[in-house]
Enzyme design. Sequence first.
Site, mmCIF file in Angstrom:
data_model
loop_
_atom_site.group_PDB
_atom_site.id
_atom_site.type_symbol
_atom_site.label_atom_id
_atom_site.label_comp_id
_atom_site.label_asym_id
_atom_site.label_seq_id
_atom_site.Cartn_x
_atom_site.Cartn_y
_atom_site.Cartn_z
ATOM 1 N N GLU A 87 0.832 -1.196 0.000
ATOM 2 C CA GLU A 87 0.000 0.000 0.000
ATOM 3 C C GLU A 87 0.874 1.256 0.000
ATOM 4 O O GLU A 87 0.799 2.096 -0.901
ATOM 5 C CB GLU A 87 -0.891 -0.033 1.231
ATOM 6 C CG GLU A 87 -1.651 1.228 1.565
ATOM 7 C CD GLU A 87 -2.232 1.123 2.966
ATOM 8 O OE1 GLU A 87 -3.456 0.982 3.074
ATOM 9 O OE2 GLU A 87 -1.444 1.174 3.949
ATOM 10 N N ASP A 300 -9.945 1.675 5.753
ATOM 11 C CA ASP A 300 -9.886 1.537 4.290
ATOM 12 C C ASP A 300 -10.923 2.420 3.614
ATOM 13 O O ASP A 300 -10.672 3.021 2.574
ATOM 14 C CB ASP A 300 -10.128 0.081 3.878
ATOM 15 C CG ASP A 300 -8.861 -0.759 3.884
ATOM 16 O OD1 ASP A 300 -7.854 -0.314 4.478
ATOM 17 O OD2 ASP A 300 -8.881 -1.865 3.316
#
Length: 438
Positions: A87, A300
């Site tokens: 990420e 998220d």
Amino acid sequence: MKKFIATAVMLSVTIGVSAWTPWTKGGMETGKYRNVLVEMGYAPEVVEAKLQEVFNDVFHGPNKVYFEVGDSMGYISDIKNHDARTEGMSYGMMIAVQMDQKDIFDRLWRWSRKYMQHQSGQREGYFAWSCKTDGTRNAEGAASDGELYYITALLFASNRWGDDTGINYKAEARRILDCTMPRDYKEERPMRQFPGMPPSSGKIFLIDPDTRLITFTPDGFGQRMTDPSYHIPAFYEVWARWADDGRADYWQDCADKSRAFLHKAIDEKTGLNPDMCNFDGTMMQGFGGRRNGGSNFRYDSWRVPMNIALDYEWSCADREWQQQYGERFQNFLYSQGIDTFVDQYRVDGTLPEGNEILQAGGFQKLRHSIGLVATSAAASVLCSHEKSKEFVDALWNAKHEPFDDGYFDAYYDGLLRLFAFMHLSGHYRVITGAATNR
């Protein structure tokens, strides 16, 4: 004199309203990007200085998350979890190519390729989602959003710097695409026993071949679901234009299906979306459902407004719905207090309780997190209502510093804060090539 003043006031109001009206065409078509911060009254030179300040906070400051290794590599660390994640590594590469920071980009890519990327076997081309900062893998499996960003950032690097400066960026992007979405799979392949499970051939897919939606993880149980925050349709349009892999129509269809999915996954009243959900946008039951908060809006989920803003800025292919979404989302947070809304909710807007609250950094607590302050401000790109300026001002004035109990997230909050300033200053662009330098 009174008539002149009245006319001037009316003109000022007209300019203000016009400036906050979202555009009707995207950067892929026009090559132009709004500087919302300047439109809302911040001086251009002050905006540029602020963007550089936030960039330096992430990459060079006392609370930086970027670290160089030797002469040629570097990594971005989730400091509070003592690791490097695909990420953050792929986010860092996207930021670097947007900001024309080739050395940072190349260092992050070399570290990713050496330590994270699988070079053979069933997972060839994929990246281990988490490694210790010495490169030792914490896990072998991938988290699909990392591959999504790696591919797009590499294609942009190819467009910006060419492929003859030591790294063949396009070839690396193509390899990931060919490994994660192999060309030889057949639509009429053997039936699967359970929806979303891998086909009997044992191949694993970044994008589910049946729904053409990105998987939560490209193997095992995670292939049965998706994460709304992984959906960035405009990235597929970048692949369609610049991957040159003969699958432009396929990637365009993935973009269309991703947009349609977001319509289903986002609550019509609050604008909130679940952390994870089924491919049809419905809530999951059992694991990942209400019991442990997987169906709630949480960490998220913060990325969704920013991702929709990006798709709007670049493509503008779903303009009417996206504009409605932006205002719906901001209206909900505004109803919770622009300085007090918290960072986790059930999608109906009620507060989570007990084990539904996802912990971070050893704390299980609802906060007014700067990461969500940032992405809610980025949604102002979509909006024409007056509240949008309040969200932008809230981000501008927010201080990225520890909470009273000591909790501080330099990594996730810091990266989202930087992305938001890139959006709002017009510095998050489709990079088409050195000639146009978009």
